[in-house]
Scaffold this motif. Sequence first.
Motif, short mmCIF file in Angstrom:
data_model
loop_
_atom_site.label_atom_id
_atom_site.label_comp_id
_atom_site.label_asym_id
_atom_site.label_seq_id
_atom_site.Cartn_x
_atom_site.Cartn_y
_atom_site.Cartn_z
N ASP A 369 0.85 -1.20 0.00
CA ASP A 369 0.00 0.00 0.00
C ASP A 369 0.88 1.24 0.00
N GLY A 370 0.40 2.26 -0.68
CA GLY A 370 1.17 3.48 -0.79
C GLY A 370 1.07 4.36 0.44
N PRO A 372 1.28 8.17 0.38
CA PRO A 372 1.50 9.43 -0.34
C PRO A 372 1.90 10.55 0.61
N VAL A 388 6.11 3.59 -0.32
CA VAL A 388 5.24 2.45 -0.05
C VAL A 388 5.51 1.94 1.36
N CYS A 413 8.07 3.21 5.85
CA CYS A 413 7.79 3.56 4.46
C CYS A 413 9.10 3.56 3.68
N SER A 433 1.71 -0.60 -6.53
CA SER A 433 1.16 0.15 -5.41
C SER A 433 0.29 1.29 -5.93
N ASP A 434 -0.55 1.82 -5.05
CA ASP A 434 -1.36 2.98 -5.42
C ASP A 434 -0.57 4.28 -5.26
N ASN A 435 0.73 4.17 -4.98
CA ASN A 435 1.61 5.34 -4.98
C ASN A 435 2.91 5.01 -5.71
N SER A 436 2.80 4.19 -6.75
CA SER A 436 4.00 3.74 -7.48
C SER A 436 4.73 4.89 -8.16
N SER A 438 5.73 7.58 -7.16
CA SER A 438 6.78 8.22 -6.35
C SER A 438 8.16 7.70 -6.71
N GLU A 457 -1.98 3.38 -10.75
CA GLU A 457 -2.34 3.74 -9.38
C GLU A 457 -3.85 3.65 -9.13
#
Length: 608
Positions: A369-370, A372, A388, A413, A433-436, A438, A457
């Motif tokens: 999971d991200g 952010p 992540v 993280c 991930s939903d914050n890939s 980054s 994402e």
Amino acid sequence: MTMQQRKDCQFKSECGRCYHNKMSTSDVSLPVLDENEKKIVNEFCHLLEKSKQLFNGLRDLPQYGHKQWQSYFGRTFDVYTKLWKFQQQHRQILDSKYGLKRWQIGEVASKIGQLYYHYYLRTSETNYLNESFNFYSAIRQRGYYSRASKEERPDLMVKKLRFYARFILVCLLLKKMKLVKDLERDLGKQIDDYTSTYQPEDQSEWKTVLSEIREFEDAHCTVRVLDHDGTPIVLSHRLTPLNTPPLEKGTPAILRLQEILIVGNSSEQVLKYSELTLDMFRMLQTLEREPQEDLSNQIYDASPAPGRPPYLLPSYMKKEENGDRNNRRENPHKYLLYKPTYSQLNTFLASGFKELPPTGIILLYISADGSPSSMKHGDDPAYDLGGVVTNARREGEEIIRTKKLGHLKEVHCLHPGDLYPYTRKPLFVIVDSDNSSSFQNIPNLFGQPVVCLLSPERAPPTMQDKHRRGNLFTMFLHDPLMAFCYVCNIYEVPVDLWDKCTGIIDKFMSEASKLFSRSKKLDNMYIQFIGDDFLRLLMLRFVFCYIVLILHRGFKGPNFYPTCSPLLPTDEILEHPVLYKVVLDLSTLVDNRTLFAEPGEGDLHGAT
């Protein structure tokens, strides 16, 4: 007499006293042992105790590095070899004089199966899975634990349940799904028997294990391929000569993938007692070659007479004994990290980095999971864009969090900047991930190749159960045809149609491989990686994923598409008309052409 010899004598003496106490309390009618029988019983006790001590010591070995643990594993295998052979040769005396029971033989065989499984985890050599499977299979076929419930010992029933759980995991890894079904039913009956007989405190835990196995099996079978009679066909997803993408002549193939870290921490995904998420399970197989079932040296003779001479040593030890110390590892070495802390992840990364040979590549795969960043505009892409979360555990930071301190970042993280030191050597990163995004700007600070493949994402509302079924991006990297069917809402495919679709996928991979080799705009970092079979496969499947999603009408906008760093050339690869046509031909073959847009349509890329 040496200290070790005194210890051995003391142990044999204690073993003999225990034996005589056992006889005096259980069955005084048993005959007195002669000297030879005493010697056999004492030697068996010695080997049994020594094997237990060595086996228990395995948990104290470092989980990282290559050389620190190999000699210890060698000694453990050697003792178990002697123990197994000894109990075969003297079974009649051990049965009648010592009172050796079948569950005790099963326990020795189970420990050997565990040894092979853990050796597989440490070496990534899939052949050891087959050897582990054969020992577990022998335990079941010979019914070594069949009378465990009649012993009136709850601890023995727990050993039996653990045996089933371990056997199921090995069968899942070897894709023996029919056997998994049988073992799952057996495990359910054994759990019911255990809970009804003893009313144990851990009954809910065992029911959770059974539930996780069933959920995992259901989630893993996202798309079923059916034989002509409607029977599901089990497919392999490991690398074979048949699915290895071709490589154009003259393409450099100097670097080789040597070290892999597979990290999982997806909160909504199906989790298992084995500490493997579904994404980890899929990626693990994607980065292995198909094992060869050559087990002619294995032994399972249960008769009292000596069977074939046992040889339990792993193959690398056999070859070294024969003077062959240049044994080339077929599979890259892997670490499987389930919810690691930052400290643990950094330790394993550093170990893989240290072990990397001059022409080696290290791959980091993260499904998590991200986290952010709360900063709308960050100046430092290394840490201001978030990352992540590898472990949600707090380590006391809530205690020190005050208004004066302000917002504290997640301790566990992984930020892009945490990977900067490891770019001193060739690094290949995959983030699902939903914050890939980054990780999109990891710089090339030391001149070594660095490539990142990053997941979409977001997903359409119709695919909100993607976490339970595993992440879509990982599914594309694992089995592109299964992922294609999934986004087309196809969940059962006749085998004839599947074979035709596989031919089209193979055509796509072949064409894409040519485009990589002939591209004039392709970044040199990709060129350095494409010579490795595993990385070439992942890069080509990434391109397939990108084109499928960018043409699919349900995926609209940049956040719905995968991305990569450095960027692949759009006109020469990512939007090449030949690759577009192959994907659209595939959609026509499965009768889902209307789901895909024509190249050139105004809304093809969605919002930008």
